[in-house]
Design an enzyme around this catalytic site. Sequence first.
Site, PDB file in Angstrom:
ATOM      1  N   ARG A   1      44.909  -7.608  75.000  1.00 20.79           N
ATOM      2  CA  ARG A   1      45.406  -8.702  75.862  1.00 20.79           C
ATOM      3  C   ARG A   1      44.276  -9.314  76.668  1.00 20.79           C
ATOM      4  O   ARG A   1      44.257 -10.513  76.907  1.00 20.79           O
ATOM      5  CB  ARG A   1      46.424  -8.127  76.852  1.00 20.79           C
TER       6      ARG A   1
ATOM      7  N   HIS B   1      48.827  19.837  67.281  1.00 21.81           N
ATOM      8  CA  HIS B   1      47.614  20.563  66.899  1.00 21.81           C
ATOM      9  C   HIS B   1      47.857  22.056  66.603  1.00 21.81           C
ATOM     10  O   HIS B   1      47.385  22.592  65.614  1.00 21.81           O
ATOM     11  CB  HIS B   1      46.554  20.467  68.000  1.00 21.81           C
TER      12      HIS B   1
HETATM   13  C1  BG6 Z   1      44.551  15.613  72.609  1.00 19.68           C
HETATM   14  C2  BG6 Z   1      45.339  15.862  73.857  1.00 19.68           C
HETATM   15  O1  BG6 Z   1      45.402  15.375  71.521  1.00 19.68           O
HETATM   16  O2  BG6 Z   1      43.754  16.754  72.325  1.00 19.68           O
HETATM   17  C3  BG6 Z   1      44.423  16.166  75.021  1.00 19.68           C
HETATM   18  O3  BG6 Z   1      46.113  14.710  74.177  1.00 19.68           O
HETATM   19  C4  BG6 Z   1      43.514  17.308  74.668  1.00 19.68           C
HETATM   20  O4  BG6 Z   1      45.164  16.489  76.199  1.00 19.68           O
HETATM   21  C5  BG6 Z   1      42.820  17.054  73.345  1.00 19.68           C
HETATM   22  O5  BG6 Z   1      42.549  17.391  75.705  1.00 19.68           O
HETATM   23  C6  BG6 Z   1      42.043  18.268  72.897  1.00 19.68           C
HETATM   24  O6  BG6 Z   1      41.243  17.924  71.807  1.00 19.68           O
HETATM   25  P1  BG6 Z   1      39.876  18.691  71.499  1.00 19.68           P
HETATM   26  O7  BG6 Z   1      39.393  18.072  70.239  1.00 19.68           O
HETATM   27  O8  BG6 Z   1      38.986  18.442  72.679  1.00 19.68           O
HETATM   28  O9  BG6 Z   1      40.243  20.125  71.373  1.00 19.68           O
END
Ligand code: BG6
Length: 508
Positions: free
Chosen positions: A47, A246
Amino acid sequence: MKKPNNHLLVIFGASGDLTYRKLIPSVFDLYTQNLLPDHFGILGLGRTKISDADFRAKMSEGIDRFASTKAKDKAHRDKFLNCLYYYAFNTKEESEYKGLKDKITDLNSALKTENNYTFYLATPPSMYPIIPQYIAKQGLNDERDGFKRLIVEKPFGYDLESAHQLNKDLQKVFNEEQIYRIDHYLGKETVQNLLVTRFSNGIFEPLWNRNYIHHVEITSAEEIGVGSRGGYYEGSGALRDMVQNHLLLLASLVAMEPPTLISADSIRDEIVKVLQSLRPIPEDKVEEFVLRGQYTASEIKGKTMKAYREEEGVNPKSRTETFVAMKFFIDNWRWAGVPFYIRTGKSLPTRVTEIVIHFQSTPHHIFSDDKNIMRQQNQLVIRIQPDEGLLLKFGMKVPGAGFNVQDVNMDFHYSDLNDTYLPSAYERLLLDCMLGDATLYSRGDAVEAAWKFVTPILNAWKKRPCIKVHGYPAGTWGPDVSDQLIEGAQTWRYPCKNLTGDGEYCEL
Ligand code: BG6
């Protein structure tokens, strides 16, 4: 290595943090490795009204801060920056999409990108169902003249119902093969290595089942608190933010059956089977299996650490969880009766993600000092980050008289591989999508299966506020009661930044 076909990458939400920190630096890393096609461009959309030159200047700063590689010289770097374009428009306004289509068509002719487009949704999630409908109305989903792909960032839904609805909305206008749902954990080199560790080593796979594995533990700890993301995190919490995507994905990769082929569907079929076999945790049993916590203010080495409730954008009476520990089972032939434990949290002592496979101990203990149950179990630690690597713990005789046993480590660190470049997760995933390979992206049915598992937990927390939110001082390993979740005399492994340095005091 094979190069992707000529194409245009169109990023919705280009003035946001993700584009600045991850997307453009990752595409730049692909460029410096000569992995981009000869005819390529990026169109950033947002935007905010800025010129191409302003957009390039800002992205150039992002590249300096976050890219892993460097251009050969200024001309080489400028060549990349010159393929960045920006177009300001209101994504919520359907009538403005005609202008967007014209812009894309013009760029496509000028850059010779052969009608191949990838759309990246890096906007707030409320726009995920809307943008695809509007671009489809302009015919920009039609693959007859070139590929049209859609990358969707997390969070994919808020619960089972919303994820299901989002899948329906997207699939109305894009085929499943055109949709790429990102879970950046699958882009991590060490996460992919899980499959190689399991399926290319004759010594592990025969032991990888209920007969030889006692339990599996997965930890994903973060040292930082929520920082400036309080507004988002308040409505999310650790279960939605980390577990639903994850951590359940990591558990699936540990538990899945060998795929018949290394192909998108074979691997994703096996992942979904695990997610569908997760034993449901009934709403009235949630306290027995899941524990939630929230960090409170603390003082560590003279440094004052903020409580979650003091963070910007957070309700001072918030009950959002910043820590979750849970136990669950996978009801299938391979894993019957084997507990899986997962834990994640913010403001813990260190940043570490690892999987620990605890093998069964020997059936009879013949050595005099072999009393310690932890000692009797071999452990395989698969370290996702940092100090990426593998660690196998086993018992050895202490030299000298008698038969005293001591735990020793056999370790491999990725850092020992000289000159090996570890691509970042976004770099790998973007390249895969450019190549049309969806193996490392989540499929719609898997996302729904994961939501199906966590939704009763979210419901229980919502309906029954009497379920405790345990406080834990920022900088500690979460609520002390989390050890009670693990059956028997065992506790969690308390890892350090360094793969082999467990059980020691963690450096803060
Ligand atoms: C993200 C989350 O998906 O993954 C975050 O929204 C988190 O809160 C992050 O910090 C962690 O990712 P990584 O790759 O740093 O382990």
